[in-house]
Design a protein around this motif. Sequence first.
Motif, PDB file in Angstrom:
ATOM      1  N   GLU A 146       2.573 -14.631   3.878  1.00  0.00           N
ATOM      2  CA  GLU A 146       2.024 -13.546   3.050  1.00  0.00           C
ATOM      3  C   GLU A 146       3.063 -12.992   2.078  1.00  0.00           C
ATOM      4  O   GLU A 146       2.769 -12.799   0.889  1.00  0.00           O
ATOM      5  CB  GLU A 146       1.490 -12.425   3.947  1.00  0.00           C
ATOM      6  N   THR A 205       9.631  -7.333   6.367  1.00  0.00           N
ATOM      7  CA  THR A 205       8.888  -7.835   7.528  1.00  0.00           C
ATOM      8  C   THR A 205       7.575  -7.103   7.743  1.00  0.00           C
ATOM      9  O   THR A 205       6.697  -7.609   8.428  1.00  0.00           O
ATOM     10  CB  THR A 205       9.724  -7.711   8.821  1.00  0.00           C
ATOM     11  N   GLU A 206       7.445  -5.888   7.154  1.00  0.00           N
ATOM     12  CA  GLU A 206       6.261  -5.081   7.400  1.00  0.00           C
ATOM     13  C   GLU A 206       5.610  -4.629   6.098  1.00  0.00           C
ATOM     14  O   GLU A 206       6.285  -4.423   5.086  1.00  0.00           O
ATOM     15  CB  GLU A 206       6.612  -3.847   8.236  1.00  0.00           C
ATOM     16  N   LEU A 207       4.302  -4.442   6.159  1.00  0.00           N
ATOM     17  CA  LEU A 207       3.541  -3.979   5.005  1.00  0.00           C
ATOM     18  C   LEU A 207       4.032  -2.605   4.559  1.00  0.00           C
ATOM     19  O   LEU A 207       4.326  -2.387   3.379  1.00  0.00           O
ATOM     20  CB  LEU A 207       2.052  -3.921   5.365  1.00  0.00           C
ATOM     21  N   ARG A 265       1.378  -2.801   9.412  1.00  0.00           N
ATOM     22  CA  ARG A 265       1.346  -4.019  10.227  1.00  0.00           C
ATOM     23  C   ARG A 265       2.466  -4.934   9.759  1.00  0.00           C
ATOM     24  O   ARG A 265       3.062  -4.719   8.692  1.00  0.00           O
ATOM     25  CB  ARG A 265       0.005  -4.744  10.079  1.00  0.00           C
ATOM     26  N   SER A 266       2.740  -5.942  10.551  1.00  0.00           N
ATOM     27  CA  SER A 266       3.703  -6.956  10.131  1.00  0.00           C
ATOM     28  C   SER A 266       3.051  -7.898   9.125  1.00  0.00           C
ATOM     29  O   SER A 266       1.828  -8.101   9.150  1.00  0.00           O
ATOM     30  CB  SER A 266       4.187  -7.763  11.341  1.00  0.00           C
ATOM     31  N   TYR A 267       3.857  -8.461   8.246  1.00  0.00           N
ATOM     32  CA  TYR A 267       3.322  -9.457   7.315  1.00  0.00           C
ATOM     33  C   TYR A 267       2.927 -10.721   8.067  1.00  0.00           C
ATOM     34  O   TYR A 267       3.594 -11.137   9.018  1.00  0.00           O
ATOM     35  CB  TYR A 267       4.360  -9.818   6.251  1.00  0.00           C
ATOM     36  N   GLU A 268       1.829 -11.308   7.653  1.00  0.00           N
ATOM     37  CA  GLU A 268       1.390 -12.584   8.218  1.00  0.00           C
ATOM     38  C   GLU A 268       2.288 -13.711   7.695  1.00  0.00           C
ATOM     39  O   GLU A 268       2.901 -13.571   6.615  1.00  0.00           O
ATOM     40  CB  GLU A 268      -0.067 -12.866   7.824  1.00  0.00           C
ATOM     41  N   PRO A 269       2.412 -14.819   8.413  1.00  0.00           N
ATOM     42  CA  PRO A 269       3.215 -15.942   7.916  1.00  0.00           C
ATOM     43  C   PRO A 269       2.769 -16.380   6.520  1.00  0.00           C
ATOM     44  O   PRO A 269       1.584 -16.595   6.273  1.00  0.00           O
ATOM     45  CB  PRO A 269       2.929 -17.041   8.958  1.00  0.00           C
TER      46      PRO A 269
END
Length: 548
Positions: free
Chosen positions: A233, A86-88, A227-231
Motif C-alpha cells: 500500500e 508503517t501506519e496510516l 491502522r497499519s499499512y497493508e503490504p
Amino acid sequence: MAARDRPRGSAGAEPYDAVVVGAGFSGLYLLHKLRGLGLRVRVLEAADQVGGTWLFNRYPGARCDIESIEYSYSFSAELEQEWNWTELLPGQREIEAYLNFVADRLDLRRDIQFETRVVAMTFDEDEASWLVETEAGERFVAPFVVAATGILSAPLAPDIPGLDTFAGTTLFSNRYPREGFDLTGKRVAIVGTGSTGVQAVPVVAEQADHLYVFQRSAAYTLPSPARSYEPGELAGLKARYDEIRAAQLTAHVGAARLSAFSVLVNMREFPSLLAASREEQLRAIEERGVTGALYWSDVMFDPEAGKLATALYGEAVARIVRDPETAASLTPTYPFGCKRPIIDQGYYETFNRENVTLVDLRKGAIQEITPTGIRTERGFYELDVILFATGFDALTGALTRIDVRGRGGALLRDFWSTEGAISYLGLQVAGFPNLFTIQGPGSPSAASNFVAAMEHHVEWIADAISAVRAGGHRTMEALPSAQAEWIDGITSLVAGSVVVHPDCNSWYNGANVPGKKRMYTTYPLGLPEYRRRCGEIAADGYAGFKLS
C-alpha cells in the motif's frame, strides 16, 4: 558580522545571520532552507533532541490525526521515498523517529544547540539586530530571529490545592517519561478529556488496575481509521506522491486524504438535519454511530440544528455506553465545530470496562489533592498515579514565556495581554521588526495540516529575508494598520458561527487560559486561500509591511 555591528550590550555575543528558536518540524526545515540561502544560522532548542511537540508528548496512545504521507515534509522527493511509514495515522514514536531521520539525512544537528532555553530576546533599534539570551547566560546576536516554537508547546500547569502533597506518582502528558511508565496494577487518574485524554484512556485502561477519568467537559470524538499499512500500500502511495502533494495545495486544510477535519470541511455536501425525518436521523446513527449525528449540512451553521445534533450524538453514545448516567455525562454540551475534532480508538467502549470509572466534575468539582488521592465535592478517590492532560496556552504561550522586547522596549506578552493575540498574517507582530513567527495568530495554524501550513510559512519567511537583504534594507516590520485590518477581517468572517458561540470555550479562542483575552484568530478560509493572499502581498512589494 563585525563587533561594531553588534547591538549595544551584546559584547561577547556570538553573531549569526539568523537565530531560530525550536527544533521541531518548523525549526528543522527552516534551518535547511536558510542554509540553502547561504546564511549562517543557529537553532536553539531547550530539549536534548529534535522533535518539538512529538518529543515531549509521549503519553500512552499519542497519535497524529492526519495521514502519515501528508503529515511529512514535501520539499524533498528523496525524503519522501527513503522514509517508510508503517501506519496510516502515525503514532508519536514513529513521528519522532522520522524527525531524527530528517535531522541526520540533512546533517542538521551541527547547527543545533540542544539543552539551550531562550529566556530573552531584545531588539536594538540603532543596530537593527536582536540579542538572544539563554537561561545559561549565553548570548547570540542576529538581524533576524524566527520563532519556530510551536502552537501547542506551552503546557498549562494544573492549579489544584494540594498538588505538591501527593505521595504517589504525578505524570504530565506533555512531558511523559521517555522510557514509559508501568501502570500495571496501579490505581490511575487521568485529569482532562481533550484530545490527549481521549487518546490515553483506552490504552491506560488496559494496563491499570482501575482507571478514574476526571472529566470537566465532555468532547465530541469520532472513531479513528488508524491502522497499519497493508503490504504494497505504501509503495503505491509513494508512486503517486506528486499527485497527492498537488491535491494538498488545493485542499482546504492542506490534507487531501484522511484528516480529523474532513467532517467539518465536507459538511455542506450532506443533507439538512432539520429537514430529516426522525427515522432518517435514527438510521444515521444506527449505520454510522456518533458520526451519523454530525454529518449534516446545517449543524455548524444553524443553532437549532446544532442542538439537535448534540442530542442525537447523545443517543449514539448511549447505544455504546451501557450505563445511562455515564453515557449522559459523556455527551458534550458545547456546539459541535467550536473545537478541533478528536479521533479515538475505542474511547466510549472503554467505559463499559469494570475497571473504568468516569468522574463527572460538572456534578462535583475537584476540591483538593491529598497525599493519597483526589477529593471532589462528591467523594474521595484513592490513587497511585495521577496523569494530567490539562492542555496548552496555544499559539502565543511559548513566546509569552520569553522576555521578548521590540521597539521602545515594548514587551510582547504585555501587548498580547492588552490587545489580544494578534499579528499580521500570523507571521509578524507590529513593533517587533525582523522577528518572524511560524503559525502565529491570524494564520490557518491549528485549523490545518500543521506540516503543510508550516512549510508555506518557512518558504515565505525565507523569501522575505532574501528580499530584505537583496534590497539593501535592514528591517521588515508589520504595519499596525495592516495587522488590525487582517484580524478584523478574520473576526468578521467568523461572526455568528459556532467558534464564537458563548458556550464555546476552546483553546482556539483562548478561553482555556485564565486571564487570556478571548478572541478567535485562526484564519478560516482555508490554506489555499491563505497561500494566495500571502503570495499577493509578497508580489505587491510586501504590502502591509515596512521595509527600511
